[in-house]
Design a protein around this motif. Structure first.
Motif, PDB file in Angstrom:
ATOM      1  N   ASP A 252      50.159  24.089  -1.839  1.00 18.24           N
ATOM      2  CA  ASP A 252      51.603  24.188  -2.011  1.00 18.24           C
ATOM      3  C   ASP A 252      52.348  23.263  -1.061  1.00 18.24           C
ATOM      4  N   TYR A 253      51.724  22.938   0.049  1.00 18.61           N
ATOM      5  CA  TYR A 253      52.276  21.937   0.960  1.00 18.61           C
ATOM      6  C   TYR A 253      51.158  21.381   1.819  1.00 18.61           C
TER       7      TYR A 253
ATOM      8  N   LYS B 285      55.652  17.374  -1.355  1.00 11.31           N
ATOM      9  CA  LYS B 285      54.667  18.324  -0.832  1.00 11.31           C
ATOM     10  C   LYS B 285      54.338  18.064   0.636  1.00 11.31           C
TER      11      LYS B 285
END
Length: 445
Positions: free
Chosen positions: A244-245, A297
């Motif tokens: 997600d990041y 991201k």
């Protein structure tokens, strides 16, 4: 009822000079705020409790609580301080996830690793061994899921403890030639003889975590710790879609532990001339992006602490880095770690009305700002006639933190991370503003 409580909170925060801004963890830039729970175990003014960090939370999209570790026997996720974190102890895990009730929109993650899991002589070895067996990976994944579910975390920050690359000195042309000549005969020691396998296995671990998290919509972030060779250990094209990041901890590029004889900027945005390639924010960001990672991201880490070296007669008088040094400078009163200072400790060493008349060992450092906004500030005090009290200090302040946030905004990146809330000036002793580094960075996003 909630609107009344929100109004009261806004009024209280306003009294402290804090402007409340709405946060949303799913849209807009991320602000990952790290909090090391072990800071609550300090004595005196260095103690930072969960209550102490609450005034920071309106500026954060995520609170990342650390740190958990890995059991060398079972390869399960384990609390590094069970008496502090678990319900059977002081219940910090529960205390931080309960904060979501007072700060809607805040996501609370648990962080594992982060070079905090240091109980063994070579702590990274169990992180590599875990990867080598599908059974070990499954045990880890299942234990992570159980902890997240039990304590109502929203996700995991995977700050995996890979072996760190060896420090390299800055060399002029003669030094480079001699070093290259020596390598013909001595060779380079191998950091990890099974690096290719570990790269593939780490990719499998990330995929397995993401799959296990899907039903409960837990999120997964990866923090690339300083001095992790991404070419060696990270298959970025295969990792990026399961994360997600990606939080790039692009600080501590130079530290007095790794580089005791040479003080230099610890976290430049762009590379100063004739420095080791890659030891800066921009090159690390571009490496991830060039391999397909979407810019939105990528999160850039900002440290709230400084790194200090001891200066001697060989250090000269200009203070211009890289500068000859003699190991870490003396410990500060709160962090009690040689060569490592929270921002409030840094601020106390710089010119301000409270220390204008001090002499000798306490005399303020000369502060050098960075007019290019590329490298960050530093401060120094030359050694005296007895070769004592010399110090060179590289650090972030609100201005440089704001410059990094401006870089993130200009590049279209995913946000910033603040490491650590407990090392920012959470009491407001420097300028009267609480959490000045976090606040300055947030305003520039």
């Amino acid at each position: 009822m909630w609107s009344m409580r929100a109004s009261v909170l806004a009024l209280v925060l306003g009294l402290f000079g804090v402007t409340v801004r709405a946060q949303n963890a799913t849209t807009g830039p991320k602000v990952l705020c790290y909090y090391d729970g072990s800071n609550s175990l300090r004595e005196g003014l260095g103690k930072v409790t969960v209550t102490d960090i609450e005034l920071a939370l309106p500026f954060c999209t995520h609170l990342i609580y650390g740190y958990a570790g890995v059991s060398a026997e079972t390869y399960r996720l384990t609390a590094l301080n069970a008496d502090l974190d678990l319900d059977s102890g002081k219940g910090h895990y529960r205390a931080v996830t309960t904060l979501k009730k007072r700060y809607p929109g805040l996501k609370v993650f648990l962080a594992v690793g982060g070079y905090h899991d240091l109980s063994e002589e070579k702590p990274f070895e169990k992180y590599l061994s875990l990867l080598e067996s599908s059974g070990s990976r499954t045990a880890f994944v299942n234990s992570v899921y159980t902890i997240l579910k039990t304590y109502e975390f929203d996700g995991l920050d995977l700050a995996w403890q890979f072996p760190q690359t060896k420090p390299r000195r800055i060399r002029g042309l003669p030094g480079k030639l001699w070093h290259g000549f020596k390598k013909l005969f001595t060779g380079d020691s191998i950091l990890d003889p099974k690096a290719d396998e570990h790269k593939e296995e780490f990719t499998a671990l990330v995929r397995d975590l993401k799959n296990a998290f899907a039903h409960d919509k837990f999120q997964l972030g990866y923090t690339q710790l300083p001095h992790v060779n991404q070419t060696m250990f990270l298959d970025i094209p295969l990792l990026k879609d399961n994360l997600d990041y990606v939080n790039i901890a692009a600080y501590d590029q130079q530290t007095p532990e790794r580089n005791p004889k040479e003080g230099d900027y610890t976290a430049p945005i762009y590379p100063p001339s004739e420095r080791v390639p890659g030891n800066n924010v921009d090159e690390k960001v571009m490496d991830w992006n060039k391999q397909g990672t979407p810019l939105n991201k990528i999160v850039v880490g900002i440290a709230t602490y400084g790194r200090g070296w001891k200066l001697t007669e060989d250090s000269g008088i200009t203070g211009v880095p890289p500068i000859p040094a003699d190991g870490p400078s003396p410990a500060g009163p709160y962090t009690a770690t040689p060569g490592f200072y929270s921002f409030s400790e840094v601020c106390a060493k710089l010119p301000n009305p409270g220390n204008a008349n001090l002499k000798g060992a306490e005399y303020p450092l000369r502060k050098i700002n960075d007019p290019t906004k590329r490298f960050g500030p530093y401060g120094f005090r030359n050694a005296d006639e007895n070769q004592e009290h010399g110090i060179w200090l590289s650090y972030e302040d609100p201005e440089s933190a704001g410059n990094k946030a401006a870089y993130v905004k200009a590049k279209g990146l995913g946000g910033i991370s603040i490491n650590d809330l407990g090392l920012d000036d959470f009491r407001g002793t420097c300028s009267g503003d609480k959490f000045p580094i976090l606040r300055a960075a947030k305003y520039r996003l």
